[in-house]
Design an enzyme around this catalytic site. Structure first.
Site, PDB file in Angstrom:
ATOM      1  N   HIS A  93      21.919 -20.137  -2.793  1.00 29.34           N
ATOM      2  CA  HIS A  93      20.691 -19.613  -2.141  1.00 29.34           C
ATOM      3  C   HIS A  93      20.207 -19.656  -2.358  1.00 29.34           C
ATOM      4  O   HIS A  93      18.770 -19.438  -2.482  1.00 29.34           O
ATOM      5  CB  HIS A  93      21.538 -17.712  -1.973  1.00 29.34           C
ATOM      6  CG  HIS A  93      21.850 -17.099  -0.898  1.00 29.34           C
ATOM      7  ND1 HIS A  93      22.164 -17.210   0.215  1.00 29.34           N
ATOM      8  CD2 HIS A  93      23.125 -17.292  -1.284  1.00 29.34           C
ATOM      9  CE1 HIS A  93      22.905 -17.094   1.327  1.00 29.34           C
ATOM     10  NE2 HIS A  93      23.296 -16.809  -0.112  1.00 29.34           N
ATOM     11  N   LYS A 114       8.002 -10.555   4.140  1.00 28.29           N
ATOM     12  CA  LYS A 114       8.764 -11.316   2.992  1.00 28.29           C
ATOM     13  C   LYS A 114       8.117 -10.639   1.474  1.00 28.29           C
ATOM     14  O   LYS A 114       6.969  -9.908   1.168  1.00 28.29           O
ATOM     15  CB  LYS A 114       9.179 -12.380   3.200  1.00 28.29           C
ATOM     16  CG  LYS A 114       7.348 -13.700   2.729  1.00 28.29           C
ATOM     17  CD  LYS A 114       7.707 -14.915   2.463  1.00 28.29           C
ATOM     18  CE  LYS A 114       7.344 -15.732   4.061  1.00 28.29           C
ATOM     19  NZ  LYS A 114       8.545 -16.417   4.338  1.00 28.29           N
ATOM     20  N   ARG A 115       9.752 -10.984   0.342  1.00 25.78           N
ATOM     21  CA  ARG A 115       9.138 -10.669  -0.987  1.00 25.78           C
ATOM     22  C   ARG A 115       7.985 -11.188  -1.206  1.00 25.78           C
ATOM     23  O   ARG A 115       8.081 -12.204  -0.505  1.00 25.78           O
ATOM     24  CB  ARG A 115      10.908 -10.841  -1.598  1.00 25.78           C
ATOM     25  CG  ARG A 115      11.765  -9.369  -1.404  1.00 25.78           C
ATOM     26  CD  ARG A 115      11.679  -8.687  -1.507  1.00 25.78           C
ATOM     27  NE  ARG A 115      11.633  -8.404  -3.231  1.00 25.78           N
ATOM     28  CZ  ARG A 115      13.060  -7.513  -3.664  1.00 25.78           C
ATOM     29  NH1 ARG A 115      13.866  -6.928  -2.936  1.00 25.78           N
ATOM     30  NH2 ARG A 115      12.388  -7.066  -5.025  1.00 25.78           N
ATOM     31  N   LYS A 118       6.622 -18.144  -2.597  1.00 24.11           N
ATOM     32  CA  LYS A 118       6.524 -17.756  -1.658  1.00 24.11           C
ATOM     33  C   LYS A 118       4.245 -18.010  -1.158  1.00 24.11           C
ATOM     34  O   LYS A 118       4.127 -17.864   0.063  1.00 24.11           O
ATOM     35  CB  LYS A 118       7.347 -16.222  -1.241  1.00 24.11           C
ATOM     36  CG  LYS A 118       8.109 -16.738  -1.161  1.00 24.11           C
ATOM     37  CD  LYS A 118       8.758 -15.438  -0.891  1.00 24.11           C
ATOM     38  CE  LYS A 118      10.413 -14.776  -1.563  1.00 24.11           C
ATOM     39  NZ  LYS A 118      11.409 -15.669  -0.161  1.00 24.11           N
ATOM     40  N   THR A 151      14.868 -16.483   6.226  1.00 15.04           N
ATOM     41  CA  THR A 151      14.969 -16.463   7.622  1.00 15.04           C
ATOM     42  C   THR A 151      14.643 -15.777   8.403  1.00 15.04           C
ATOM     43  O   THR A 151      14.578 -15.826   9.682  1.00 15.04           O
ATOM     44  CB  THR A 151      16.359 -15.683   7.475  1.00 15.04           C
ATOM     45  OG1 THR A 151      15.903 -14.734   6.498  1.00 15.04           O
ATOM     46  CG2 THR A 151      17.191 -16.157   6.887  1.00 15.04           C
ATOM     47  N   LYS A 204      13.168 -15.221  12.688  1.00 14.97           N
ATOM     48  CA  LYS A 204      13.042 -14.047  13.516  1.00 14.97           C
ATOM     49  C   LYS A 204      11.530 -14.298  13.991  1.00 14.97           C
ATOM     50  O   LYS A 204      11.369 -13.571  15.150  1.00 14.97           O
ATOM     51  CB  LYS A 204      13.116 -13.166  12.411  1.00 14.97           C
ATOM     52  CG  LYS A 204      14.106 -13.313  12.580  1.00 14.97           C
ATOM     53  CD  LYS A 204      14.251 -12.028  11.033  1.00 14.97           C
ATOM     54  CE  LYS A 204      15.656 -12.196   9.771  1.00 14.97           C
ATOM     55  NZ  LYS A 204      16.007 -11.011   9.015  1.00 14.97           N
TER      56      LYS A 204
HETATM   57  C1  F58 Z   1      17.152 -15.603   0.021  1.00 11.70           C
HETATM   58  N1  F58 Z   1      18.011 -15.188  -1.187  1.00 11.70           N
HETATM   59  C2  F58 Z   1      16.390 -16.492  -0.196  1.00 11.70           C
HETATM   60  N2  F58 Z   1      18.184 -13.814  -2.987  1.00 11.70           N
HETATM   61  O1  F58 Z   1      15.490 -17.340  -0.880  1.00 11.70           O
HETATM   62  C3  F58 Z   1      15.901 -17.655   1.002  1.00 11.70           C
HETATM   63  O2  F58 Z   1      15.548 -18.791   0.829  1.00 11.70           O
HETATM   64  C4  F58 Z   1      17.651 -17.524   2.500  1.00 11.70           C
HETATM   65  O3  F58 Z   1      17.126 -18.007   3.291  1.00 11.70           O
HETATM   66  C5  F58 Z   1      18.642 -15.832   1.790  1.00 11.70           C
HETATM   67  O4  F58 Z   1      18.491 -16.401   0.381  1.00 11.70           O
HETATM   68  C6  F58 Z   1      19.347 -16.242   2.796  1.00 11.70           C
HETATM   69  O5  F58 Z   1      19.856 -17.275   2.451  1.00 11.70           O
HETATM   70  C7  F58 Z   1      17.531 -13.729  -1.977  1.00 11.70           C
HETATM   71  O6  F58 Z   1      17.422 -13.120  -1.383  1.00 11.70           O
HETATM   72  C8  F58 Z   1      18.784 -12.288  -3.371  1.00 11.70           C
HETATM   73  O7  F58 Z   1      17.707 -11.260  -3.206  1.00 11.70           O
HETATM   74  C9  F58 Z   1      19.151 -11.902  -4.764  1.00 11.70           C
HETATM   75  C10 F58 Z   1      19.332 -10.981  -5.447  1.00 11.70           C
HETATM   76  C11 F58 Z   1      20.106 -10.573  -6.449  1.00 11.70           C
HETATM   77  C12 F58 Z   1      19.498 -11.115  -7.435  1.00 11.70           C
HETATM   78  C13 F58 Z   1      18.728 -12.300  -7.450  1.00 11.70           C
HETATM   79  C14 F58 Z   1      18.531 -13.217  -6.169  1.00 11.70           C
END
Ligand code: F58
Length: 817
Positions: free
Chosen positions: A355, A546-547, A552, A654, A658
């Site tokens: 990811h 988003k975060r 970003k 994602t 949405k």
């Molecule tokens: C996200 N990663 C990607 N990681 O940033 C985003 O582009 C993608 O659409 C999504 O995954 C789904 O594929 C992400 O959300 C985390 O939150 C992890 C949580 C645990 C620690 C490391 C990052």
């Protein structure tokens, strides 16, 4: 309306209130009422669950096991009512009893068992697996505290622990009889088992993992799959040896230690480095999951030699990657299988989803710590690596550089275990989450693996569930869409295509605008209540949720806000549509720059919203505590979706999906799934700007100098000077210094390079918005062409390309008398 059903709901509600909660209506709190309704609905889930398990047991088809450290589910009740198709009857039943369904729905605490995109993706995939009638189990962690709640004090983020279980969770069922011992520490002892490679591991301590099950319904079908989350408990509720020696506190300490493992979700969305407890969490849930799978398999009397034919286990990022070593260990050490066979089964069972491309986000564990927590696994990893590198040397004789690059162990600096390598070697398929992301994995992060095994790396573009994010979130649009294309779209999103011709229908466009306007009015109420900002529902709703992360680029958005504000002050007559810019998102608690960006948004909002010269034309709001519950009114009201990451950094995104599904137009870079969204909705219906991945590479290789942009662009200079000069910090020029220094220093995310193109693109947005007919056409075409971003399509891809599994439809169980 199904009258009989209304009566059943009333009866079961009253029964739950009395017999399970021990309450009488006059004394019931709102939470009691919510719990009673949830328990009544759960009966329906359980009936489907029983029918589902029974059918799966008989058919014995391959089961998908989705291993994920996070499942960001969102509230259950409304979603379950939607999937069951009993919302109207339930509302009626509650109203006949004198209760308001919406108030009960609002009572639910969402299980925030994830950080962001990755955790939410797992939840969408569980929804689609059930809807497509695929036998599946989600395995994860039952965190006692999920992602923190975000409070805002004076523009700063403050974290509050998320006590989501405090008032009870009616959706889960504890299964104390399904529990496994998980070892930690100690040592491994070689064993001479007639020349076989085997060992026994003598852990220093054990923790008990107890299963908690939640049913995941398919949309209007008979399927109820299982989400099985593990809670850590003390192996013995007391250490009796210690207790008998009089060490009461020592015994209690051990209990507390064990339970710590599933106490809290790590709140970092990209990076968790070197935290022993995090490694323990990962191993804990993976071991429970694999032991459970083996238990179920053996219970059916099947031989372990056929394990991979019955299970496809997906690793959601590298957090569960220790499964590679654990499955080998269970097969070899515990079940006395030979290495070759165990290794073959492991690889045929596992597949891995990557990811991220951010190098700092690729998980690595210091070998020393890994060996302390999991000594036997470290031996197994070494053995896997020895055999793997032998293969590499055979393929590329003399290429030591390649061997070092591919090795599971990073030898540069303190030795560390590369989890993405472990996952790639131990899997038969590895996938990226958007076309561009997969392409970049092949070219960069996993290049050597791709050269070694060209078949292994595939793409599965992410998707989102149209049930929660369209049908449930946006009932007005859902009704309009159903009127136009029929009611099959929630399970066959390509049907939205039928909206395309209606983009040319003026009456339909008027209805479309009415829906958006009503949704904007709703969101205005939310923003007023939660952010204290009044906004004009006729302004352009420009949203970025988003975060918070530098890649970003929320701060790029802020720079545009400042530029727009300065322009409106300068040119009061300019033909610029009024705009409301909305932000939302959490910052990792230790990420100072992200927290400062939140403060900057609030500071700019304070100044801009108070300016009588512009306040009718520009408003800025930060909606606190962005989560699944709070996102529900946001997507339906959005007109402009901000997807402005530095190209090559966002794996997929994602939220972008949405928004577009709900008819927002995207302003975005060629990053992640934006590329495919733009392809799908059409170039004319997407606001593209910014450097491409190739252009960024070229720019960096010739030496990127952000100051040059600052010096040559008067608009940019005025914006930066205002921020740097304390204009938004009540004169305190030092407050936003770190942001300014970063931008004028290295500018690692190339904000300044993309600033001018972004500004010009925003001007194109303004022009388009001034023509409501044109804007509405574009909006309709966005929704109409988003069919391929349903998570049902993603899951169908996984089933075909990776898991090789077939649907097993479940007959709807008959209703109780
Ligand atoms: C996200 N990663 C990607 N990681 O940033 C985003 O582009 C993608 O659409 C999504 O995954 C789904 O594929 C992400 O959300 C985390 O939150 C992890 C949580 C645990 C620690 C490391 C990052």
């Amino acid at each position: 309306m199904d009258r009989a059903l209304v009566d059943i709901v009333k009866r079961e509600f009253k029964d739950a209130l009395f017999a399970t909660l021990g309450r009488f209506p006059e004394a019931a709190t709102r939470n009691d009422l919510y719990l009673a309704l949830a328990l009544a609905v759960r009966r329906e889930l359980l009936r489907r669950s029983v029918a589902t398990s029974e059918t799966y047991y008989k058919k014995a088809s391959r089961t998908v096991c989705y291993l994920s450290a996070e499942f960001l589910l969102g509230p259950h009740l409304a979603n379950n009512l939607l999937n069951l198709g009993v919302e109207a009857e339930t509302r009626q039943a509650m109203s006949e009893l004198g209760y308001d369904l919406d108030q009960l729905l609002a009572q639910e605490e969402e299980p925030g068992l994830g950080n962001g995109g990755l955790g939410r993706l797992a939840a969408c995939y569980m929804d689609s697996l059930a809807t497509l009638a695929i036998p599946a189990i989600g395995y994860g962690i039952r965190y006692e505290y999920g992602i923190f709640d975000q409070l805002i004090h004076d523009g700063w983020q403050v974290e509050k622990t998320d006590k989501w279980l405090a008032l009870g969770n009616p959706w889960e069922i504890a299964r104390p009889e399904i529990a496994f011992a998980v070892g930690f520490g100690g040592r491994a002892q070689a064993m001479d088992d007639e020349g076989r490679y085997r060992a026994i591991w003598i852990p220093e301590r054990h923790v008990r993992g107890v299963a908690y099950d939640t049913q995941v319904l398919g949309y209007r079908n008979g399927t109820a799959n299982l989400l099985r989350l593990w809670k850590a408990e003390a192996a013995e509720s007391f250490d009796f040896a210690a207790f008998n020696q009089g060490d009461y506190w020592g015994a209690v300490d051990q209990k507390i230690d064990s339970e710590n493992i599933t106490k809290v979700l790590y709140p970092n969305d990209e990076l968790v480095r070197g935290k022993r407890l995090r490694l323990e969490q990962q191993y804990f849930f993976v071991s429970c999951a694999l032991q459970d799978m083996i238990r179920i398999h053996l219970q059916k009397g099947a031989p372990l030699s056929g394990f991979h034919e019955k299970y496809a286990a997906q690793l959601n990022d590298t957090h569960p990657a220790v499964a590679v070593a654990e499955l080998v260990r269970l097969l070899v050490d515990v079940h006395a299988m030979g290495w070759e066979e165990a290794w073959d089964i492991t690889r045929r069972t596992l597949a891995y989803t990557n990811h991220t491309l951010l190098p700092e986000a690729l998980e690595k564990w210091p070998v020393e710590m890994f060996g302390q927590v999991l000594p036997r696994h470290l031996e197994i990893v070494y053995e896997i690596n020895r055999r793997f590198l032998e293969e590499v040397r055979g393929r590329y004789p003399g290429d030591d550089g390649r061997v070092a690059r591919l090795s599971l162990i990073d030898e540069g600096g303190p030795r560390s275990l590369r989890m993405a390598h472990l996952a790639s070697v131990g899997s038969h398929r590895v996938n990226g989450v958007a076309a561009l992301h997969t392409k970049l994995l092949k070219a960069d992060v996993l290049r050597d693996f791709h050269e070694l095994w060209p078949e292994k790396l595939v793409n599965v573009t992410n998707g989102v569930t149209p049930r929660r994010f369209l049908a449930l979130a946006n009932p007005r649009l859902a009704a309009l869409v159903t009127g136009a294309v029929g009611d099959a779209w929630p399970r066959d999103l390509e049907r939205l295509r039928g909206l395309e011709p209606l983009a040319e229908d003026a009456a339909f466009r008027a209805e479309w605008r009415q829906v958006k306007r009503a949704n904007k009015l709703d969101l205005s109420g939310v923003i007023e209540a939660r952010a204290g900002v009044a906004c004009d529902p006729d302004s352009l709703f420009d949203i970025q949720v988003k975060r918070i992360h530098e890649y970003k680029r929320q701060h790029l958005n802020v720079l545009h806000v400042v530029a727009l504000w300065q322009r409106l002050r300068r040119e009061p007559e300019a033909a610029v549509p009024p705009r409301t810019v909305v932000f939302g998102g959490k910052a990792a608690p230790g990420y100072r720059m992200a927290k400062l960006i939140i403060k900057l948004i609030h500071s700019v909002a304070e100044v801009v919203n108070a300016d009588p010269a512009t306040r009718d034309r520009l408003r800025v709001a930060f909606v606190p505590d962005y989560n699944v519950t709070n996102c529900m009114p946001i997507f339906p009201a959005a007109e402009l979706s901000e997807q402005i990451s530095t190209a090559g950094k966002e794996a997929s995104g994602t939220g972008n999906m949405k928004f577009a599904m709900n008819g927002a137009l995207t302003i975005g870079t060629l990053d992640g799934a934006n590329v495919e969204i733009r392809e799908a909705v059409g170039e004319d219906n997407f606001f593209l700007f910014g450097l491409t991945v190739e252009e960024i590479q070229a720019l960096r290789s010739t030496g990127y100098r952000p100051r040059g942009y600052y010096e040559s662009d008067p608009v940019l200079r005025e914006v930066i000077d205002a921020v740097a000069g304390g204009r938004f910090a009540r004169g305190d020029a030092s407050l936003f210094r770190p942001i300014v220094d970063s931008l004028l220093g290295q500018d690692p995310w190339l904000l300044l390079a993309d600033f001018r193109p972004y500004l010009e693109c925003q001007a194109a947005v303004e022009r388009a918005y001034l023509d409501p007919q044109r804007w509405t056409r574009m909006s309709i075409l966005n929704t109409a062409r988003m069919g391929r971003f349903s998570s049902d399509r993603s899951i169908a891809d996984y089933c075909r390309e990776i898991w090789r599994v077939q649907p097993v439809p479940i007959d709807l169980p008959s209703r109780p008398a």
